[in-house]
Design an enzyme around this catalytic site. Sequence first.
Site, PDB file in Angstrom:
ATOM      1  N   GLU A  26       0.830  -1.213   0.000  1.00 22.56           N
ATOM      2  CA  GLU A  26       0.000   0.000   0.000  1.00 22.56           C
ATOM      3  C   GLU A  26       0.863   1.261   0.000  1.00 22.56           C
ATOM      4  OE1 GLU A  26      -2.843  -0.499   3.222  1.00 22.56           O
ATOM      5  OE2 GLU A  26      -4.147  -1.641   1.905  1.00 22.56           O
ATOM      6  N   GLU A  28      -5.363  -8.390  -1.147  1.00 20.02           N
ATOM      7  CA  GLU A  28      -6.067  -8.239   0.134  1.00 20.02           C
ATOM      8  C   GLU A  28      -7.524  -7.939  -0.153  1.00 20.02           C
ATOM      9  OE1 GLU A  28      -4.635  -5.498   3.120  1.00 20.02           O
ATOM     10  OE2 GLU A  28      -2.556  -5.924   2.588  1.00 20.02           O
TER      11      GLU A  28
HETATM   12  C1  BG6 Z   1      -4.499  -2.953   4.750  1.00 14.75           C
HETATM   13  C2  BG6 Z   1      -3.167  -3.405   5.237  1.00 14.75           C
HETATM   14  O1  BG6 Z   1      -4.518  -1.566   4.866  1.00 14.75           O
HETATM   15  O2  BG6 Z   1      -5.647  -3.321   5.414  1.00 14.75           O
HETATM   16  C3  BG6 Z   1      -3.202  -4.517   6.264  1.00 14.75           C
HETATM   17  O3  BG6 Z   1      -2.270  -3.723   4.204  1.00 14.75           O
HETATM   18  C4  BG6 Z   1      -4.388  -4.315   7.170  1.00 14.75           C
HETATM   19  O4  BG6 Z   1      -1.978  -4.525   6.942  1.00 14.75           O
HETATM   20  C5  BG6 Z   1      -5.653  -4.392   6.341  1.00 14.75           C
HETATM   21  O5  BG6 Z   1      -4.422  -5.187   8.247  1.00 14.75           O
HETATM   22  C6  BG6 Z   1      -6.959  -4.319   7.125  1.00 14.75           C
HETATM   23  O6  BG6 Z   1      -6.972  -3.203   7.955  1.00 14.75           O
HETATM   24  P1  BG6 Z   1      -7.222  -3.341   9.510  1.00 14.75           P
HETATM   25  O7  BG6 Z   1      -7.044  -1.987  10.066  1.00 14.75           O
HETATM   26  O8  BG6 Z   1      -8.622  -3.847   9.658  1.00 14.75           O
HETATM   27  O9  BG6 Z   1      -6.224  -4.325  10.017  1.00 14.75           O
END
Ligand code: BG6
Length: 474
Positions: A179, A372
């Site tokens: 990111e 993701e």
């Molecule tokens: C992304 C990141 O922003 O979202 C992860 O690459 C992160 O590291 C994921 O865990 C989900 O966000 P959160 O705040 O729910 O963990």
Amino acid sequence: MAFRKDFLWGGATAANQCEGGYNLDGRGLANVDLAPLGEKRMGVITGQDKMFEFVDGEIYPAKEAIDMYHHYEEDISLFAEMGFKTYRMSIAWSRIFPRGDESEPNEAGLEFYEKIFKECKKYGIEPLVTITHFDCPMYLVEKYGAWRSRELVGFYENLCNVIFNRYKGLVKYWLTFNEINMILHAPFMGAGLYFAPEDNQDQVKYQAAHHELVASAIATKIAHEVDPEMKVGCMLAAGAYYPYSPKPEDVFESRQKDRESYFFIDVQSRGEYPAYALKELERKGIEIKMEDGDLELLRENTVDFVSFSYYSSRVATTDEELLAKTEGNIFASVANPYLKASEWGWQIDPMGLRITLNDIYDRYQKPLFIVENGLGAKDTPNENGYVVDDYRIDYLSQHIQAMKDAVELDGVDLMGYTTWGCIDLVSAGTGQMSKRYGFIYVDKDDEGNGTLKRSKKKSFDWYKKVIATNGEDL
Ligand code: BG6
């Protein structure tokens, strides 16, 4: 069949959110270790508050996380049982170079990841490795100001040389910076940046971003030299912006907001600073210091594929009143009245994934990889310790359907899909354990209590079936 035969199904994690073992076998301290649970976290990750050492009374979830450092064999065997073709994970820089600026790596750190990669190979799982997932050794933060310093490029180059040579034959897919656009929103977590009162924060962020972009191009170059089979990708926190209304100003604003993120990928994938960015930087009075050869490096070493995270679409407007009501997460966005939201206020929009895939593919025409996606939710095990997470199955099946449409109906070239937090882990935004994404439940609460026992949720068998049918049976 919508998806390629060799479609890379799997799951994703990041070192600081799952490994733990923060001080074992020579590992140095990293910025991500110092983000506490609770109210103070946001100030720290956004670089507005300085916390350079552990403070009594605070909980630091990354210290132990889910202790994958000692559970990796069990965890990888569970991934294999689901049929993973790939496992996205990250390397903790400070395990390999504890300070970050040494010339010789820490052998114990290198061995740890070698064991993980070999374990993956045992099951035919292809590792997909993020070189930096939000982490930067604290020594580099304190001594050099992290990515604000040009010297970081050289230290990162050293890291890449070591890992590419050491893991040649074991790792084919690499991502340079997780990111990368997060540097604008959470600069300490994203790039180890914090600010002095006299700093022009945008100047610091874009200079640091230039260093990361150059470092990313160098990484791509080295990877291809070390092993022409290696494929290197960039990684964007994606999510298309919709205009709040058809008012032309809102429409233009939504494009501007998209460009704020695409700027990074435009450089990494097309190889040059886009015209709109040069104008914007000029208007803001930001001058990026470049070295001879930088522009050539960027031009000649573009990425092989474009990867991104997708959780939600976003909404843009120029309406001051609406903007004032915007709250919440790292990516503040006006609420979309047509969408429901998760318990953490993240709006759920599968169609937005199809739109985002199309936007990105139209723009770059390179293979895409969703690295993701997922639903952060509270899970409550029943009397048998079993989590019936139909809400997660619903979320994921709708998103997989949307990506299927993008492939089958729109012709997007998609290489793979790794769901976020395939095993429960620490939330990056909040530091909570209770914000769970996994197919595998980990017995641990926000305060750090629990046995760390792993157990399968209902979604575990569901995802196994999805993979076995290459996405046909959702
Ligand atoms: C992304 C990141 O922003 O979202 C992860 O690459 C992160 O590291 C994921 O865990 C989900 O966000 P959160 O705040 O729910 O963990």
